[in-house]
Design a protein around this motif. Structure first.
Motif, PDB file in Angstrom:
ATOM      1  N   TYR A 183      -7.070   2.735   7.553  1.00 15.46           N
ATOM      2  CA  TYR A 183      -7.033   3.768   6.150  1.00 15.46           C
ATOM      3  C   TYR A 183      -5.760   4.403   6.223  1.00 15.46           C
ATOM      4  N   TYR A 186      -3.403   2.260   4.638  1.00 13.50           N
ATOM      5  CA  TYR A 186      -3.637   2.143   3.328  1.00 13.50           C
ATOM      6  C   TYR A 186      -3.178   3.260   2.398  1.00 13.50           C
ATOM      7  N   LYS A 187      -3.240   4.655   2.770  1.00 13.39           N
ATOM      8  CA  LYS A 187      -2.737   5.743   2.271  1.00 13.39           C
ATOM      9  C   LYS A 187      -1.106   5.586   2.076  1.00 13.39           C
ATOM     10  N   GLU A 188      -0.703   5.109   3.333  1.00 13.65           N
ATOM     11  CA  GLU A 188       0.826   5.013   3.529  1.00 13.65           C
ATOM     12  C   GLU A 188       1.327   4.089   2.489  1.00 13.65           C
ATOM     13  N   ASP A 192       1.681   7.973   0.441  1.00 12.73           N
ATOM     14  CA  ASP A 192       1.419   9.274   1.173  1.00 12.73           C
ATOM     15  C   ASP A 192       2.092   9.279   2.387  1.00 12.73           C
ATOM     16  N   ALA A 220      -5.995   2.740  -5.665  1.00  9.23           N
ATOM     17  CA  ALA A 220      -6.608   3.964  -4.952  1.00  9.23           C
ATOM     18  C   ALA A 220      -7.936   4.255  -5.173  1.00  9.23           C
ATOM     19  N   ILE A 223      -9.081   6.435  -1.998  1.00  4.78           N
ATOM     20  CA  ILE A 223      -8.564   7.862  -1.570  1.00  4.78           C
ATOM     21  C   ILE A 223      -9.456   8.974  -2.277  1.00  4.78           C
ATOM     22  N   ASP A 224      -9.751  10.134  -1.274  1.00  5.49           N
ATOM     23  CA  ASP A 224     -10.380  11.073  -1.388  1.00  5.49           C
ATOM     24  C   ASP A 224     -11.837  10.623  -1.362  1.00  5.49           C
TER      25      ASP A 224
END
Length: 580
Positions: A183, A186-188, A192, A220, A223-224
């Protein structure tokens, strides 16, 4: 035929004749009898310990038994001489024609020579590699993969029905950590700035590719979102991706697994509950508190009342917890269920290949298998010590992609699968191993891989040269072999005849490295005899004007090639037709 096992039968027949004549008591156990090559070839062809092992039960001195047994053995038409040595060993010298007949068997069977019916089709499960699907395979995994695969091939050669298995550890905390690490990547991939990888997560750059693949597929979407939403997806995607890479690396190494078993699927099927109930039925589960350990605390020790398995009843040091404080199963409980599942699938004989860091786990797992199968199952665990990768004696730095270790793929790209497989089998599995990339590819007798391959290539070269000279090299299986009378030729024949014994002995001991030692000795003997022929023209394989001797010697060369090919097939190594 295994000539040494054959002579155990001959020795037993002579002993039974002695029993019938009242020279020995009737109730004797012959299971400890051996017939093997003497340590010193000058002592004969076969040595037996019969008199030594029967002495106590027969209430006779070993020498007295040996002196009475020897004349009966010398009456065997295949025995030309014999002697009693030391306190009661018997050494036998066999007719040369006996050994030539073994060469004829090899020529008739080809590369299948050495196959045995010893296993009788008995089912054996060999589980190996079984790396956590949290990253690429490294060189220590490579050693376990090669040892397990060669052992499985060896057992199959010895007549066992073998299943090769990989246990995917896709349940528990380590794969949750994998999901969280994925995860982060994934954000990277979505832009991010993740900074330094937090402690406890996997730092390898290989997860960048996994995270980028999810970002490309899902954008996305995650995300969040709360962890409960994204963790199962991240975990599942990463496991699937990394297992595909692991399988590809194994395929490149020449390892083909028959069965991939999932720990998660096992747990979800209720197998752990079934195993627990079976242990409950046997009254092997109780609620108790373990004594504090006197020295280092084991990972599973807690100062509380807990659910315990009576492991000490089956040879373990302490009883073992099966449930954690939150009520979930321990890893040990899952492993009991897995081996119970193997047993339920018909595998009373199980072999596990583990890394050396699991050494402390062996005793409890053997206890569990004995308990869960009510003594009907057997587990043998082979521990593989660590591997250091060197280049001319200097440690090779870690893989950039993996971050913490040299990957199997790096090793395969550098030297190829055949070199990896053979080299990894030149030491016993429980001995530390230095894999020097330069030494593993150098062309010298100090490199067993090259030396054995060169032996096979030389047999093919001799056959090509003979064919080019107009000598027929087909139909050698029917060749008259009595012209093979030189001491060097007969020594080679005896070494060839040892091959069936080597297969059976290595399979019985679960030690495939023995095959590497034998192949090296055979190659060395062949190279030595070839060199003699350079100095003594009468010993050359092609004798001008003597077709019968030439054909007999070519048959010997062909048999050497068959045996090397047979041994390399156990290792999963391709014999080389020509060396450059």
């Amino acid at each position: 035929m295994n000539p040494y096992r054959h002579f155990i039968g001959e020795i037993e027949a002579a002993l039974r004749a002695m029993q019938a004549a009242g020279e020995l008591p009737s109730a004797l156990d012959f299971s400890g009898l051996t017939a093997e090559p003497p340590r010193d070839a000058l002592h004969g062809d076969i040595a037996t310990n019969a008199a030594m092992v029967l002495s106590k039960a027969a209430r006779k001195k070993p020498r007295d038994i040996a002196d009475a047994l020897l004349p009966r053995l010398k009456a065997n038409p295949d025995v030309v001489d014999g002697a009693v040595a030391g306190p009661g060993f018997i050494n036998l010298k066999l007719r040369d024609d006996f050994w030539r007949a073994r060469l004829a068997e090899c020529l008739a069977e080809g590369a299948a020579y050495g196959a045995s019916t010893m296993g009788g089709g008995q089912k054996v499960n060999v589980e190996y590699v079984s790396a956590n699907p949290t990253g690429p395979l490294h060189v220590a995994h490579a050693r376990g993969a090669v040892v397990g695969d060669a052992l499985a091939n060896l057992l199959a050669k010895a007549g066992y029905a073998v299943t090769k298995e990989y246990y995917i550890n896709d349940a528990g905390a380590q794969v949750d950590t994998l999901g969280r690490s994925t995860y982060l990547r994934y954000k990277e991939a979505l832009g991010d700035q993740i900074g330094q990888i937090p402690d406890g997560l996997y730092p390898g750059e290989y997860l960048k590719e996994v995270g980028a693949a999810i970002a490309k597929r899902d954008g996305a979407r995650w995300i969040d979102k709360p962890e409960a939403d994204w963790l199962p997806e991240m975990r599942s995607f990463a496991i699937t991706t990394l297992m595909a890479e692991i399988k590809q690396d194994l395929e490149t190494l020449g390892v083909n697994i028959d069965v991939y078993s999932s720990e998660r699927a096992l747990v979800e099927s209720g197998a752990v509950d079934r195993a627990f109930q079976e242990l409950m039925r046997q009254e092997l589960i109780y609620q108790g508190r373990l004594e504090p350990p006197k020295d280092k605390k084991p990972d599973d020790w807690e100062d509380r009342e807990q659910t315990l398995f009576r492991a000490t009843k089956f040879g373990d040091d302490i009883d073992r917890p099966l449930k954690k404080s939150d009520g979930s199963w321990t890893y040990f409980a899952n492993d009991i269920a897995y081996h119970h599942d193997k047993f339920r699938r018909g595998f009373a004989d199980m072999i596990d290949i583990w890394g050396a860091d699991h050494g402390g786990y062996v005793k409890r797992m053997k206890a569990a298998v004995s308990a869960i199968t009510e003594g009907k199952g057997a587990l043998d665990v082979k521990l593989c010590q660590l591997v250091r990768v060197l280049r001319n004696g200097e440690l090779v730095r870690m893989s950039k992609r993996a971050g913490t270790f040299v990957t199997l793929r790096d090793l395969l790209d550098e030297v190829g699968p055949d070199v990896v497989r053979f080299t990894m089998l030149t030491r016993k599995n429980d001995a530390p191993f230095d894999f020097d990339l330069v030494k593993a590819t150098e062309q010298s007798r100090d490199n067993p891989v090259w030396y054995v391959q060169y032996g096979y290539a030389r047999t093919r070269s001799v056959m090509r040269q003979a064919s080019a000279a107009g000598i027929a090299v087909d139909g050698l299986a029917g060749t008259a072999l009595d012209r093979l009378a030189d001491a060097g030729e007969l020594a080679l024949i005896r070494l060839i005849a040892q091959w069936p014994r080597q297969v059976e002995a290595a399979a019985s001991a679960h030690e495939p490295h023995r095959i590497a030692f034998y192949l090296y000795d055979l190659a060395a003997a062949f190279h030595g005899h070839w060199n003699r022929g350079k100095d003594e023209p009468s010993l050359r394989f092609v004798v001008e004007g003597d077709a019968e001797t030439t054909r007999a010697r070519l048959a010997l060369v062909q048999a050497i090639g068959f045996v090397i090919e047979s041994g390399l097939s156990i290792f999963g190594v391709t014999p080389v037709e020509e060396m450059r």
